[in-house]
Design a protein around this motif. Sequence first.
Motif, PDB file in Angstrom:
ATOM      1  N   PHE B  14       0.871  -1.170   0.000  1.00  0.00           N
ATOM      2  CA  PHE B  14       0.000   0.000   0.000  1.00  0.00           C
ATOM      3  C   PHE B  14       0.906   1.217   0.000  1.00  0.00           C
ATOM      4  N   LEU B  17       4.272   1.102   1.848  1.00  0.00           N
ATOM      5  CA  LEU B  17       4.240   0.049   2.861  1.00  0.00           C
ATOM      6  C   LEU B  17       4.135  -1.330   2.201  1.00  0.00           C
ATOM      7  N   VAL B  19       3.370  -4.922   2.397  1.00  0.00           N
ATOM      8  CA  VAL B  19       2.583  -5.712   3.336  1.00  0.00           C
ATOM      9  C   VAL B  19       2.801  -7.212   3.116  1.00  0.00           C
ATOM     10  N   PRO B  38       0.772 -12.209  14.247  1.00  0.00           N
ATOM     11  CA  PRO B  38       0.516 -10.948  14.938  1.00  0.00           C
ATOM     12  C   PRO B  38      -0.253  -9.951  14.066  1.00  0.00           C
ATOM     13  N   SER B  39      -0.836  -8.989  14.723  1.00  0.00           N
ATOM     14  CA  SER B  39      -1.571  -7.930  14.047  1.00  0.00           C
ATOM     15  C   SER B  39      -0.660  -7.179  13.083  1.00  0.00           C
ATOM     16  N   GLY B  40      -1.149  -6.932  11.887  1.00  0.00           N
ATOM     17  CA  GLY B  40      -0.379  -6.196  10.893  1.00  0.00           C
ATOM     18  C   GLY B  40       0.558  -7.048  10.079  1.00  0.00           C
ATOM     19  N   SER B  41       0.523  -8.373  10.307  1.00  0.00           N
ATOM     20  CA  SER B  41       1.455  -9.233   9.579  1.00  0.00           C
ATOM     21  C   SER B  41       1.009  -9.494   8.137  1.00  0.00           C
ATOM     22  N   GLY B  42      -0.214  -9.095   7.801  1.00  0.00           N
ATOM     23  CA  GLY B  42      -0.673  -9.218   6.415  1.00  0.00           C
ATOM     24  C   GLY B  42      -1.667 -10.337   6.165  1.00  0.00           C
ATOM     25  N   LYS B  43      -2.246 -10.892   7.235  1.00  0.00           N
ATOM     26  CA  LYS B  43      -3.187 -12.004   7.081  1.00  0.00           C
ATOM     27  C   LYS B  43      -4.420 -11.599   6.279  1.00  0.00           C
ATOM     28  N   SER B  44      -5.019 -10.486   6.697  1.00  0.00           N
ATOM     29  CA  SER B  44      -6.220 -10.026   5.987  1.00  0.00           C
ATOM     30  C   SER B  44      -5.892  -9.681   4.545  1.00  0.00           C
ATOM     31  N   THR B  45      -4.775  -9.025   4.357  1.00  0.00           N
ATOM     32  CA  THR B  45      -4.386  -8.622   3.007  1.00  0.00           C
ATOM     33  C   THR B  45      -4.233  -9.847   2.108  1.00  0.00           C
ATOM     34  N   GLU B 165     -10.966 -13.621  10.452  1.00  0.00           N
ATOM     35  CA  GLU B 165     -11.317 -13.431  11.859  1.00  0.00           C
ATOM     36  C   GLU B 165     -12.828 -13.383  12.063  1.00  0.00           C
ATOM     37  N   HIS B 197      -7.649 -15.904  15.678  1.00  0.00           N
ATOM     38  CA  HIS B 197      -6.853 -15.831  16.897  1.00  0.00           C
ATOM     39  C   HIS B 197      -7.300 -16.898  17.891  1.00  0.00           C
TER      40      HIS B 197
HETATM   41  N1  LIG Z   1      -6.132  -0.300   2.438  1.00  0.00           N
HETATM   42  C1  LIG Z   1      -4.968  -0.130   3.104  1.00  0.00           C
HETATM   43  N2  LIG Z   1      -4.244   0.983   2.942  1.00  0.00           N
HETATM   44  C2  LIG Z   1      -3.073   1.159   3.583  1.00  0.00           C
HETATM   45  N3  LIG Z   1      -2.542   0.271   4.451  1.00  0.00           N
HETATM   46  C3  LIG Z   1      -3.214  -0.861   4.667  1.00  0.00           C
HETATM   47  C4  LIG Z   1      -4.462  -1.126   4.013  1.00  0.00           C
HETATM   48  N4  LIG Z   1      -4.902  -2.334   4.423  1.00  0.00           N
HETATM   49  C5  LIG Z   1      -3.972  -2.801   5.295  1.00  0.00           C
HETATM   50  N5  LIG Z   1      -2.968  -1.924   5.443  1.00  0.00           N
HETATM   51  C6  LIG Z   1      -1.773  -2.128   6.276  1.00  0.00           C
HETATM   52  O1  LIG Z   1      -1.194  -3.353   5.919  1.00  0.00           O
HETATM   53  C7  LIG Z   1      -0.656  -3.998   7.056  1.00  0.00           C
HETATM   54  C8  LIG Z   1      -1.203  -5.390   7.117  1.00  0.00           C
HETATM   55  O2  LIG Z   1      -2.582  -5.318   7.358  1.00  0.00           O
HETATM   56  P1  LIG Z   1      -3.509  -6.588   7.503  1.00  0.00           P
HETATM   57  O3  LIG Z   1      -4.875  -6.073   7.741  1.00  0.00           O
HETATM   58  O4  LIG Z   1      -3.305  -7.502   6.353  1.00  0.00           O
HETATM   59  O5  LIG Z   1      -2.930  -7.269   8.814  1.00  0.00           O
HETATM   60  P2  LIG Z   1      -3.506  -8.476   9.662  1.00  0.00           P
HETATM   61  O6  LIG Z   1      -2.440  -9.477   9.756  1.00  0.00           O
HETATM   62  O7  LIG Z   1      -4.813  -8.893   9.105  1.00  0.00           O
HETATM   63  O8  LIG Z   1      -3.702  -7.811  11.086  1.00  0.00           O
HETATM   64  P3  LIG Z   1      -4.883  -7.985  12.156  1.00  0.00           P
HETATM   65  O9  LIG Z   1      -4.576  -9.215  12.945  1.00  0.00           O
HETATM   66  O10 LIG Z   1      -4.796  -6.753  12.984  1.00  0.00           O
HETATM   67  O11 LIG Z   1      -6.168  -8.068  11.399  1.00  0.00           O
HETATM   68  C9  LIG Z   1      -1.012  -3.138   8.244  1.00  0.00           C
HETATM   69  O12 LIG Z   1       0.133  -2.369   8.560  1.00  0.00           O
HETATM   70  C10 LIG Z   1      -2.113  -2.248   7.743  1.00  0.00           C
HETATM   71  O13 LIG Z   1      -2.074  -1.008   8.376  1.00  0.00           O
END
Ligand SMILES: Nc1ncnc2c1ncn2[C@@H]1O[C@H](COP(=O)(O)OP(=O)(O)OP(=O)(O)O)[C@@H](O)[C@H]1O
Lengths: 217, 263
Positions: B14, B17, B19, B38-45, B165, B197
């Motif tokens: 992004f 950044l 990801v 962990p949070s922010g590791s990119g799972k959702s992405t 999640e 989680h």
């Molecule tokens: N649309 C977006 N624009 C900018 N940054 C983004 C966007 N979506 C996610 N990010 C960033 O990408 C990184 C990974 O996000 P992601 O949601 O994939 O993490 P996650 O592993 O699912 O975390 P969580 O457990 O908190 O859900 C984070 O730093 C988040 O801030």
Amino acid sequence: MDLDFVTLIPYLHMFWAGVLITIRASILAVILGSILGVIVGAMRVLPFKTLRSVAAAYIYIIRGTPLLIQLFLIYFGLPSLGLNLPAFAAGIVGLSINSSGYVGEIVRGGIEAVPKGQWEASQVLGLSYIKSMKHIILPQAIRNMLPAFGNEFITLIKESSLLSTLAITELTMVGQQVRSVTYASFETFILVGLIYLFLTSCIGLGLGIVEKRWQVS
Amino acid sequence: MNNAIEIINLHKSFGDLNVLKGVSLSVKEGEVVSVIGPSGSGKSTLARCICRLEEINSGEIRLYGTRFDNKQHSNKELSSMVGMIFQQFNLFPHLSVLDNITLTPVKVRSFTKEKADKLAKDLLDRVGLSDKIHARPRQLSGGQMQRVAIARALAMEPQIMLFDEPTSALDPELVGEVLDVIAGLAKTGMTMMIITHEMLFAKEVSDRVLFMDDGRIIEDGTPSEVLTHPTQIRTQTFLKRMLAHFGEQLTKDTSGKDDQYGS
Ligand SMILES: Nc1ncnc2c1ncn2[C@@H]1O[C@H](COP(=O)(O)OP(=O)(O)OP(=O)(O)O)[C@@H](O)[C@H]1O
Ligand SMILES: [Mg+2]
């Protein structure tokens, strides 16, 4: 000070005729303005950059200039381009265009207020952009827009008084005519003001009912 | 045979950044894969890239051998391939539970209303919400909403289901009912990727667990390999923090299925 509303009684039919023109002008303008406004608002959110910029510029200009000047441009200005509109038509066109700028913003705001997750769920479930818009986004957006839309109608009724500057005999114009023969200025414009208040209250009331019904369903 | 999901060197950023920093992954048909990290590791992405909610920067995502990481396929084609369950449910608030489920079978799959209704009723039965068929989403509890969302996704009969999640937004007492539905689905042989989680749930229900950290999959193995004997320091640290929540059960090798997941 004595207020003598009885003086106005012989002129009530004129007020009535003026009210009808005000109502007709407002309804026409709200319909045309909404159609135009929905188009402009849609252009603001569609995924096409040029369209978005054109619509943004349109809204910027409309909202940034006085309605009176827009009316003058259409009624007094356009004839120099060979386009002669009768006063009433010019008035409706001016009001509609003016309203469309505001409606465009209302439409955009209403659509953008629908959470992003709704788009995402629609997309993942296989709906195309158009189908998402039609079945998921717009039904929710219209609900968001309704209060602002009612306000716009109310504003329009009030601003239609500017049509008097084009010598259209709507309510305000009638007021000026009656005042000039009766010299009962205060009474005349109190009555005119009350009539506007009545009209706008009706809209407010009607809107409240629609909103309530919509929430239940 | 083609893998259900095949990801090759996926990169996603992004702006500045980064990801996802080169994710490769194969998921076989019928496999249930949990993703932790962990949070922010990119799972959702990662999940969002698979269901094309995010455009990828480079790499490949293949579903049953076909690349779905570009604009070549319609939303309709993608929806028959992959379904997604969101943390926030994303039910359509202006539609009844029934219409939430039948809308896309009718509008996308061209089902008749009768056929779609029948399908919806079967699915609601399966998630235990037959009595809520005419309710509005806002009249439901979070757990019920998520179960409707699962029924809605299943109505498109996708090959693969992604869960991001699915229970994180729920009150603790409502988590179980949703996990039960997901566990039931896992038993049917559906290919699933579950970001969670809920460590105990991941351990019970999945064939494989992935641990993501900083945009990479750094551990990939059976639940007991990853959760009980992790090789990476980062996984160990993460799990140690999780242990504070889940106690001893996680580290023990439990045999025999238990119906109690997590808290
Ligand atoms: N649309 C977006 N624009 C900018 N940054 C983004 C966007 N979506 C996610 N990010 C960033 O990408 C990184 C990974 O996000 P992601 O949601 O994939 O993490 P996650 O592993 O699912 O975390 P969580 O457990 O908190 O859900 C984070 O730093 C988040 O801030
Ligand atoms: Mg996430």
